[in-house]
Structure formats: C-alpha cells, structure tokens
Design a protein around this motif. Sequence first.
Motif, PDB file in Angstrom:
ATOM      1  N   ALA A  42      27.993   7.109 -88.747  1.00  0.00           N
ATOM      2  CA  ALA A  42      26.976   6.081 -88.556  1.00  0.00           C
ATOM      3  C   ALA A  42      27.527   4.845 -87.870  1.00  0.00           C
ATOM      4  O   ALA A  42      26.793   4.146 -87.155  1.00  0.00           O
ATOM      5  CB  ALA A  42      26.359   5.708 -89.894  1.00  0.00           C
ATOM      6  N   GLN A  72      26.660   6.106 -77.835  1.00  0.00           N
ATOM      7  CA  GLN A  72      25.738   6.019 -78.970  1.00  0.00           C
ATOM      8  C   GLN A  72      26.517   5.654 -80.227  1.00  0.00           C
ATOM      9  O   GLN A  72      27.625   6.143 -80.463  1.00  0.00           O
ATOM     10  CB  GLN A  72      25.034   7.369 -79.175  1.00  0.00           C
ATOM     11  CG  GLN A  72      24.115   7.398 -80.381  1.00  0.00           C
ATOM     12  CD  GLN A  72      23.419   8.743 -80.544  1.00  0.00           C
ATOM     13  OE1 GLN A  72      23.641   9.668 -79.762  1.00  0.00           O
ATOM     14  NE2 GLN A  72      22.573   8.847 -81.560  1.00  0.00           N
ATOM     15  N   GLY A 117      25.204   5.364 -84.268  1.00  0.00           N
ATOM     16  CA  GLY A 117      24.052   5.449 -85.152  1.00  0.00           C
ATOM     17  C   GLY A 117      22.810   5.773 -84.349  1.00  0.00           C
ATOM     18  O   GLY A 117      22.765   6.753 -83.604  1.00  0.00           O
ATOM     19  N   ASN A 118      21.800   4.925 -84.468  1.00  0.00           N
ATOM     20  CA  ASN A 118      20.564   5.119 -83.708  1.00  0.00           C
ATOM     21  C   ASN A 118      20.510   4.279 -82.444  1.00  0.00           C
ATOM     22  O   ASN A 118      19.484   4.224 -81.761  1.00  0.00           O
ATOM     23  CB  ASN A 118      19.353   4.781 -84.590  1.00  0.00           C
ATOM     24  CG  ASN A 118      19.226   5.737 -85.765  1.00  0.00           C
ATOM     25  OD1 ASN A 118      19.503   6.926 -85.621  1.00  0.00           O
ATOM     26  ND2 ASN A 118      18.809   5.205 -86.920  1.00  0.00           N
ATOM     27  N   THR A 119      21.627   3.615 -82.114  1.00  0.00           N
ATOM     28  CA  THR A 119      21.679   2.729 -80.957  1.00  0.00           C
ATOM     29  C   THR A 119      22.358   3.427 -79.786  1.00  0.00           C
ATOM     30  O   THR A 119      23.443   3.986 -79.934  1.00  0.00           O
ATOM     31  CB  THR A 119      22.447   1.438 -81.300  1.00  0.00           C
ATOM     32  OG1 THR A 119      21.843   0.816 -82.429  1.00  0.00           O
ATOM     33  CG2 THR A 119      22.442   0.488 -80.118  1.00  0.00           C
ATOM     34  N   THR A 120      21.739   3.391 -78.632  1.00  0.00           N
ATOM     35  CA  THR A 120      22.332   3.979 -77.423  1.00  0.00           C
ATOM     36  C   THR A 120      22.269   2.979 -76.287  1.00  0.00           C
ATOM     37  O   THR A 120      21.405   2.092 -76.257  1.00  0.00           O
ATOM     38  CB  THR A 120      21.591   5.260 -76.994  1.00  0.00           C
ATOM     39  OG1 THR A 120      20.243   4.927 -76.670  1.00  0.00           O
ATOM     40  CG2 THR A 120      21.621   6.310 -78.088  1.00  0.00           C
TER      41      THR A 120
END
Length: 509
Positions: A338, A375, A377-380
């Motif tokens: 994460a 990337q 976690g959920n961030t790219t």
Amino acid sequence: MPVVRKSAVWAASTIVTLLSISLAVPAMAQAPDPQAPPPSAPVPAQPVDAAASPAPQVVSPTVPTDDLAARLDEIDQLARIAARKHEILEEQAEKRAKEAPKLSIDDKGFAITLPDKSFALRIRGLVQGDGRFFLDNDALAANDTFLVRKFRPSLEGTLFSIVDFRLLPEFAGTVQVLDGYVDLHPWNWLRLRVGKYKAPIGLERLQGDPDRAFLEQTLVQNLSSQRDVGLQLWGDVAGGIVHYVIGAFNGAPDGTGADTDLNHAKDFQGRLFFHPLRTEALGNYGNLGIGVSAGTGHRKGRLPTSTAAAATGLSPFRTAGQNTFFSYLAPATDTTGATTTFTNQRSTRVNPQLYYYQRWFGLLAEYLWLKQGVQKGNTTTVLTHQAAAATLSVTLGGTEGYDGATPDHVFDTKKGHWGALQIAARWNWLKADNDTFPVYANPVASARSAQGFGGAVTWVPRRSLHYTVSFEQTRFKGGGGTAATATAPANVTDRLTENVVIGRAQLNF
C-alpha cells in the motif's frame, strides 16, 4: 615446381643415365672396330710352352639392344612414377596445411580458427582491480576499499560461417550471466540475435566495458537497463553507413540485467545510427556517428505475497562511487504494497546519441528522456526523468576510437616506446521529475537532481593493459541530506557533495 620435387626428378634422371652407361659399356667392348684392317690368312699354330701361356680371359656376354632399351624404358617409367607419387604427397601435405586449424594469441585473446573462418573459437577475459577512496566525507570514507570490480572470462565463436555465439559470465560480486546469445548472420544487412545482451538504448552502455575513458558510467545509465533478454533484427546497410536495430525484450528494470519478466507485456526497442563519413571521399575526416534509440512497453510491478517479496520494477539511482542517491518508496515494513511505489502502465525512452573520433581526439555525448508510469496504493501518475552526459578524450602517442584508445607503438623500453597516454574529462547530469516527491519518493533520502564532473588519466602500454586514475565529483540538489523529525518534518537539506578517487589496473584480452 618446389625445390624438393626438382631434386627428385634430377636424381631419377641421373640414375637412369648411370644405368644406361653401365649396360652399354660391355656391348661397346664386344663390337668390331669399323676402321680396323681386315683379318689376314690364318697362321699355322705354333707349339706353345704351357708354362709361358697366359691365363684365359672371361669375356662378358653381349646384352641385346632390344633388352637394353626395354630396361631403360622400365627404369624411366619407375622414375616417373616415383616423381609423381612425390608430387601427390606434396599436394596432400599442402592441402592439409591449408585446411588445418590455426592458433593465434594476441591482444584479442586466444583463438582457434579454420583458414576459411567457417569455424572459430575465441577465449577472452576481462579483469579489473580497483581502489576506491572518498574525500571530505566521513560517512562515505567508511566505504573506502580495494575490490575486484569485474572478473569476466568469455567464450565466443563462429559456427558454419553464419552463426556467432557469446557466453560472458560475471564472477565479481554476484555471480551471473551477463551475455548469452546466438547470432544468425546470413547477410551483413540482416542478422538475428536471440538471448541476453545489451539492449539498443544507451550509447555509453553499448560501448565495450573495457573501452570507456572513465572507470564508471555516467548518471545516464540509471535510466536504462544493463542487459535484457529478447530477440532483435539488426544489420549494417550501405557498407556500414547505416546501422539499425529493432527488437522485443522483457523490459528489465533500469540499471539491472534481470533474466525474467515481471509481467506478460514486452518492450519494443530500436536504434537507427548513421556513419556519414564512411565513404572514400570523406574517410580522412574521422569517424562520426549520430543517431537515436527509443523504446516503449507496458510494465507492472508485483505486490508482495506470503511467499515472495514485492517486485517494484523500479531501481535506485547511483553515483560514480556506486552510492545510492535516489530511490522510490519501498518500506520494508509494508507487507501489502500500500505504501510502496511500483512501475505501472507505459514506460517510454528516447535517447539521441553522438560520437566523433579523429586521430587523437574523441567526443561522446548522449541525452536520455524517460517517461515512467508509477503507482502507489490507489494513486497513479506519469513521471518524466532526464539525464545527459558528454565526455572529451585525448590520446597522446595513439589514436582515439569508440572501441578505446590504441597506442601507436606498444610498450618496449629497448625501442624507446612507452605506449599511449589518454586524458579525459566529462560532465553528466540527472534530474528526477518534481512530481516524484514526496508521494513516490522521500526527499529525506533522495535528491531531486545530481550533477557530476570528472577527469581521468590512463596509461595504455598496449590495448590489453590499462592503468587508470580518475576523480569524480557529484553535487546534489533537492534533498537527501538531513532526516526529517517529528518536530521539523520539512527540515531537509541537500545531500553532501561526493568526491571519489578511483584507481584501476585492467587486463583485457
């Protein structure tokens, strides 16, 4: 006709002549003299005293003329047969000598080659012994050391005139296979290489490992892989004026030579390089090479599992002293991925290249632009990193080339020859995307940019032997120097300047 063959024919002729004389003498002794007077009337026999009579003489029988001629013909025939057999033996010996493998030992290694070069086996080796010492930095001074930088025996060869192969292991540090490939070359303009080798991105990297003017590569090498596994079509067109490469590769992480891929997707890379001065009209103006390499492909890291650690597909950036000055976030305590940065989506590289060599002068320069999807976690996001370098070199008592410095005369004190002296200077630079911080990399541990200056002096007694001393200074901006604290989380300073002196003794054959 060879001397031996002439001697054999002369000896046979002499034997025939002597035999002819020896057989003809008795016949000549029995033949009547045509000028002798005719015989007179018989004289009555007179009593002879037996005691005074001479001993009877034995007269050799006369050899018939036909038998003599037959014997001479037989001897002449035998002599001709013997001479021909001698000629055949000489022809067979010459043929075997032409077809026998030839052994050569020189600065290029040990080689066994057939005269027509259809089969060849070459044994080569590279050994580098270094001394690495850091100045004005007590923390880095702890890394002062002597080491074996490279220990690489290699096996190369040619099979059936159209297949080349190369096996290059590394025994210094981590044991691994650097090169292992076969190369099919039915024509110079069309070749197929399959295996593990240097991919076409990186001009300095494509240069031979023992041929560089500096002991370590520039900061540019942080943005391309060391080696990769794949296949490529390549060749030289128009007498070497145009060189091209196009291939598919696993997409090894930058700065590495991984043997396997992280995902099913592949990288496509190519290179187009020109040598405009390789013509008869312009051949005296030096060796100019100019071109571009490029590559693109989807990459995706692997999350950690209960049995395997995370594989981010992203590598740290290193200095000439082999110290890490930039790394993506990858906490050892992250068991889910994460808070770890992974490669994600497309990775694209563009690499303009240039070199020029003219007698004692050399210039090598390149620029590399990398667009990297990442990337956490959920961030790219998509990051853009850049690097550039230029190296100037001058060789006294020799010639400069992309394949290294070559002395005009090898070291020989009896003849007053001392080899060549190469003097080099370089500048190199790398900048990470500002959007990398602080989400994907920590400015406490990583610098945003690095800039290096260096000089090197190399004594080249002969091509196979180098003694080098170099100095490299790398300056940093944008962090990596002071750890943040709970009370001052933004208290980050620049990483201290790195000054390193490297000495090397190199044997390459």
